[in-house]
Motif scaffolding. Structure first.
Motif, mmCIF file in Angstrom:
data_model
loop_
_atom_site.group_PDB
_atom_site.id
_atom_site.type_symbol
_atom_site.label_atom_id
_atom_site.label_comp_id
_atom_site.label_asym_id
_atom_site.label_seq_id
_atom_site.Cartn_x
_atom_site.Cartn_y
_atom_site.Cartn_z
ATOM 1 N N ARG A 1 -2.609 -1.597 -6.445
ATOM 2 C CA ARG A 1 -3.865 -1.233 -5.863
ATOM 3 C C ARG A 1 -4.845 -2.228 -6.111
ATOM 4 N N SER B 1 -8.551 0.251 1.075
ATOM 5 C CA SER B 1 -7.827 -0.267 -0.139
ATOM 6 C C SER B 1 -8.809 -0.250 -1.369
ATOM 7 N N THR C 1 0.863 -1.157 -0.018
ATOM 8 C CA THR C 1 -0.153 -0.071 0.043
ATOM 9 C C THR C 1 0.889 1.217 0.169
ATOM 10 N N TYR D 1 -6.239 -4.969 -3.051
ATOM 11 C CA TYR D 1 -7.831 -5.009 -2.668
ATOM 12 C C TYR D 1 -8.222 -6.353 -2.989
#
Length: 139
Positions: A38, A61, A19, A42
């Motif tokens: 990303r 996220s 992240t 997620y």
């Protein structure tokens, strides 16, 4: 890969590091690379926690993924993803939570930025579905 092999038990720390890396990539304008990372973050958070449990980190996220989609002007993807995640965030965290408000703002940005936005797009009624949104491009 080396981290996963030797410290695979610490998935949360790996996701936090990824992240941070995605945020750094976005900060220097490498939005395509940030988007790929990303999506993975997620997807892994949803896979780890399951469909019925959305915590702050999972919703954040998703918010970060929405932000990347807006930055890359992928209006339809950003709109669709934010519309699916927003009711989940509001139900899990509350409508006045920072993450819920940020998702609202990202949805507004996706609608405002899209030159092909219609009045129908602006009429959004949230449905409180507990189904997690699937990130576009994820298999």
């Amino acid at each position: 890969a080396l981290n996963r092999r030797h410290w695979s038990h610490d998935e949360r720390a790996i996701l936090i590091a990824q992240t941070n890396l995605a945020s750094c990539l976005a900060d220097v304008g490498r939005h395509d690379e940030a988007l790929v990372l990303r999506r993975e973050i997620y997807t892994r958070r949803v896979a780890t926690l399951g469909v019925s449990h959305y915590d702050y980190d999972t919703i954040t996220s998703g918010r970060n993924l929405s932000l990347s989609l807006v930055k890359l002007k992928r209006w339809d993807e950003a709109k669709s993803f934010a519309r699916k995640l927003l009711p989940v965030a509001q139900q899990s965290l509350g409508a006045d939570d920072d993450a819920s408000l940020a998702l609202n703002m990202l949805l507004a940005g996706a609608l405002w930025g899209n030159p092909e936005c219609t009045r129908g797009d602006l009429r959004f009624k949230s449905t409180h579905s507990r189904q997690p949104p699937t990130p576009f491009g994820a298999n």
